[in-house]
Enzyme design. Structure first.
Site, PDB file in Angstrom:
ATOM      1  N   LYS A 126       0.806  -1.190   0.000  1.00 56.63           N
ATOM      2  CA  LYS A 126       0.000   0.000   0.000  1.00 56.63           C
ATOM      3  C   LYS A 126       0.857   1.265   0.000  1.00 56.63           C
ATOM      4  O   LYS A 126       0.402   2.345  -0.370  1.00 56.63           O
ATOM      5  CB  LYS A 126      -0.871   0.027   1.279  1.00 56.63           C
ATOM      6  CG  LYS A 126      -1.861  -1.092   1.412  1.00 56.63           C
ATOM      7  CD  LYS A 126      -2.587  -0.950   2.773  1.00 56.63           C
ATOM      8  CE  LYS A 126      -3.466  -2.127   3.070  1.00 56.63           C
ATOM      9  NZ  LYS A 126      -4.059  -2.018   4.411  1.00 56.63           N
ATOM     10  N   GLY A 127       2.078   1.136   0.501  1.00 55.83           N
ATOM     11  CA  GLY A 127       2.904   2.288   0.859  1.00 55.83           C
ATOM     12  C   GLY A 127       3.167   3.283  -0.255  1.00 55.83           C
ATOM     13  O   GLY A 127       3.352   4.469  -0.005  1.00 55.83           O
TER      14      GLY A 127
ATOM     15  N   GLU B  30       8.075   2.165  -5.660  1.00 55.63           N
ATOM     16  CA  GLU B  30       8.148   1.658  -4.284  1.00 55.63           C
ATOM     17  C   GLU B  30       8.217   2.838  -3.312  1.00 55.63           C
ATOM     18  O   GLU B  30       8.682   3.926  -3.677  1.00 55.63           O
ATOM     19  CB  GLU B  30       9.385   0.746  -4.200  1.00 55.63           C
ATOM     20  CG  GLU B  30       9.690   0.102  -2.887  1.00 55.63           C
ATOM     21  CD  GLU B  30       8.604  -0.777  -2.312  1.00 55.63           C
ATOM     22  OE1 GLU B  30       7.471  -0.273  -2.106  1.00 55.63           O
ATOM     23  OE2 GLU B  30       8.879  -1.939  -1.998  1.00 55.63           O
ATOM     24  N   ASP B  31       7.743   2.640  -2.099  1.00 61.50           N
ATOM     25  CA  ASP B  31       7.797   3.720  -1.115  1.00 61.50           C
ATOM     26  C   ASP B  31       9.203   3.919  -0.568  1.00 61.50           C
ATOM     27  O   ASP B  31       9.728   5.020  -0.531  1.00 61.50           O
ATOM     28  CB  ASP B  31       6.781   3.496   0.032  1.00 61.50           C
ATOM     29  CG  ASP B  31       6.920   2.137   0.707  1.00 61.50           C
ATOM     30  OD1 ASP B  31       7.764   1.314   0.280  1.00 61.50           O
ATOM     31  OD2 ASP B  31       6.168   1.881   1.668  1.00 61.50           O
TER      32      ASP B  31
ATOM     33  N   ASP C 127      14.763  -0.348   1.985  1.00 66.23           N
ATOM     34  CA  ASP C 127      15.467  -0.427   3.266  1.00 66.23           C
ATOM     35  C   ASP C 127      16.623  -1.421   3.104  1.00 66.23           C
ATOM     36  O   ASP C 127      17.687  -1.059   2.625  1.00 66.23           O
ATOM     37  CB  ASP C 127      14.441  -0.831   4.329  1.00 66.23           C
ATOM     38  CG  ASP C 127      14.976  -0.821   5.736  1.00 66.23           C
ATOM     39  OD1 ASP C 127      16.038  -0.240   5.973  1.00 66.23           O
ATOM     40  OD2 ASP C 127      14.336  -1.407   6.629  1.00 66.23           O
TER      41      ASP C 127
ATOM     42  N   PHE D  79      12.873   5.458  11.315  1.00 70.36           N
ATOM     43  CA  PHE D  79      11.576   4.954  10.869  1.00 70.36           C
ATOM     44  C   PHE D  79      10.656   6.136  10.585  1.00 70.36           C
ATOM     45  O   PHE D  79      10.373   6.947  11.467  1.00 70.36           O
ATOM     46  CB  PHE D  79      10.956   4.028  11.923  1.00 70.36           C
ATOM     47  CG  PHE D  79       9.768   3.283  11.385  1.00 70.36           C
ATOM     48  CD1 PHE D  79       9.937   2.117  10.650  1.00 70.36           C
ATOM     49  CD2 PHE D  79       8.480   3.766  11.589  1.00 70.36           C
ATOM     50  CE1 PHE D  79       8.849   1.441  10.125  1.00 70.36           C
ATOM     51  CE2 PHE D  79       7.383   3.098  11.074  1.00 70.36           C
ATOM     52  CZ  PHE D  79       7.566   1.930  10.335  1.00 70.36           C
ATOM     53  N   ILE D  80      10.199   6.237   9.345  1.00 69.27           N
ATOM     54  CA  ILE D  80       9.390   7.385   8.940  1.00 69.27           C
ATOM     55  C   ILE D  80       7.963   6.969   8.598  1.00 69.27           C
ATOM     56  O   ILE D  80       7.724   5.811   8.236  1.00 69.27           O
ATOM     57  CB  ILE D  80      10.028   8.128   7.741  1.00 69.27           C
ATOM     58  CG1 ILE D  80      10.280   7.147   6.576  1.00 69.27           C
ATOM     59  CG2 ILE D  80      11.300   8.830   8.144  1.00 69.27           C
ATOM     60  CD1 ILE D  80      10.722   7.813   5.304  1.00 69.27           C
TER      61      ILE D  80
ATOM     62  N   ARG E 167      -0.881   6.888   7.015  1.00 77.55           N
ATOM     63  CA  ARG E 167      -0.696   6.862   5.556  1.00 77.55           C
ATOM     64  C   ARG E 167      -1.263   8.128   4.903  1.00 77.55           C
ATOM     65  O   ARG E 167      -0.830   8.548   3.840  1.00 77.55           O
ATOM     66  CB  ARG E 167      -1.404   5.651   4.931  1.00 77.55           C
ATOM     67  CG  ARG E 167      -0.786   4.313   5.254  1.00 77.55           C
ATOM     68  CD  ARG E 167      -1.388   3.243   4.359  1.00 77.55           C
ATOM     69  NE  ARG E 167      -1.140   1.897   4.837  1.00 77.55           N
ATOM     70  CZ  ARG E 167      -0.031   1.200   4.620  1.00 77.55           C
ATOM     71  NH1 ARG E 167       0.965   1.721   3.960  1.00 77.55           N
ATOM     72  NH2 ARG E 167       0.094  -0.040   5.088  1.00 77.55           N
TER      73      ARG E 167
HETATM   74  P1  5GP Z   1      13.120  -3.919   2.659  1.00 77.70           P
HETATM   75  O1  5GP Z   1      12.529  -5.163   2.079  1.00 77.70           O
HETATM   76  O2  5GP Z   1      13.855  -3.064   1.651  1.00 77.70           O
HETATM   77  O3  5GP Z   1      13.983  -4.217   3.865  1.00 77.70           O
HETATM   78  O4  5GP Z   1      11.936  -3.069   3.275  1.00 77.70           O
HETATM   79  C1  5GP Z   1      11.055  -2.391   2.446  1.00 77.70           C
HETATM   80  C2  5GP Z   1       9.708  -2.232   3.080  1.00 77.70           C
HETATM   81  O5  5GP Z   1       9.786  -2.088   4.503  1.00 77.70           O
HETATM   82  C3  5GP Z   1       9.062  -0.962   2.585  1.00 77.70           C
HETATM   83  O6  5GP Z   1       8.306  -1.193   1.394  1.00 77.70           O
HETATM   84  C4  5GP Z   1       8.182  -0.556   3.758  1.00 77.70           C
HETATM   85  O7  5GP Z   1       6.934  -1.222   3.693  1.00 77.70           O
HETATM   86  C5  5GP Z   1       8.943  -1.057   4.970  1.00 77.70           C
HETATM   87  N1  5GP Z   1       9.777   0.006   5.559  1.00 77.70           N
HETATM   88  C6  5GP Z   1      11.121   0.091   5.564  1.00 77.70           C
HETATM   89  N2  5GP Z   1      11.553   1.201   6.197  1.00 77.70           N
HETATM   90  C7  5GP Z   1      10.422   1.855   6.594  1.00 77.70           C
HETATM   91  C8  5GP Z   1      10.203   3.098   7.287  1.00 77.70           C
HETATM   92  O8  5GP Z   1      11.104   3.854   7.694  1.00 77.70           O
HETATM   93  N3  5GP Z   1       8.892   3.433   7.502  1.00 77.70           N
HETATM   94  C9  5GP Z   1       7.855   2.657   7.093  1.00 77.70           C
HETATM   95  N4  5GP Z   1       6.620   3.107   7.363  1.00 77.70           N
HETATM   96  N5  5GP Z   1       8.024   1.493   6.435  1.00 77.70           N
HETATM   97  C10 5GP Z   1       9.305   1.102   6.184  1.00 77.70           C
END
Ligand code: 5GP
Length: 183
Positions: A51-52, A107-108, A111, A160-161, A173
């Site tokens: 959803k992000g 993508e939002d 990470d 964490f945002i 959201r």
């Molecule tokens: P990754 O698979 O790259 O470790 O994590 C990606 C997903 O983790 C993002 O699509 C998001 O849903 C979540 N995520 C990672 N960092 C943050 C953050 O700082 N805030 C929020 N709300 N979600 C995050």
């Protein structure tokens, strides 16, 4: 422009990290950059990861001055029967649509890169002409999977945002800017 405004949402206090003007400015620049790279002839297929990325995708495509198409996907997590733990399943579109297309995944936030790596590996099977990532945020200090993020708006430190599509427990959201939750 970095803002430090503090707002209340319910019982929580949130500190503004990036305001909506700055987001809009960066999103507009990114849309132009993608458009320039695609050229006149291409009709890229944008794939918004729910959803992000919903708010980012909406603004990015409004600013994209060219022919394009849009699909949505979602990663549904569940506990598999295998001892490996969580398994992620992709739902939402017919992946055969990506064949011979120029694909841009919206993508939002990237990470560790695991989510995007999973998506890239899945889509590559269906033989797109190209696949690029457009992410609102990247956290370079956290990235540990082999992915190249060609398009992004902001690099942020390991915090964490929330807001502008990003949630904490499904909340926040709807906020038009980016915030950090105050302890
Ligand atoms: P990754 O698979 O790259 O470790 O994590 C990606 C997903 O983790 C993002 O699509 C998001 O849903 C979540 N995520 C990672 N960092 C943050 C953050 O700082 N805030 C929020 N709300 N979600 C995050």
């Amino acid at each position: 422009m970095i803002s430090s405004e503090i707002i209340s949402v319910g019982a929580d206090k949130l500190k503004c990290l990036i305001n909506s003007d700055e987001i809009r400015h960066k999103v507009d620049l990114l849309a132009n950059q993608i458009r320039t790279d695609m050229g006149e002839e291409e009709t890229p297929l944008f794939i918004c990861v729910l959803k992000g990325a919903f708010m980012f995708a909406s603004d990015l495509l409004k600013a994209y001055k060219g022919s394009c198409e849009l699909e949505f996907i979602r990663l549904s997590s569940y506990n598999g029967t295998k001892s490996l733990g969580k398994v992620k399943k992709l739902i939402g579109m017919d992946f055969k649509e990506v064949r011979e297309r120029r694909v841009v995944i919206i993508e939002d936030i990237v990470d560790t890169g695991l989510t995007i790596r999973t998506l890239l590996d899945h889509l590559a099977v269906f033989k797109p002409k190209s696949i690029d990532i457009a992410s609102l945020f990247v956290k370079p200090a956290r990235l540990c999977h082999n992915v190249t993020i060609k398009y992004y708006c902001f690099e942020i430190p390991d915090a964490f945002i929330v807001g502008y599509g990003l949630d904490y427990d499904e909340k926040y959201r709807n906020l038009p800017a980016i915030y950090v939750i105050q302890k």
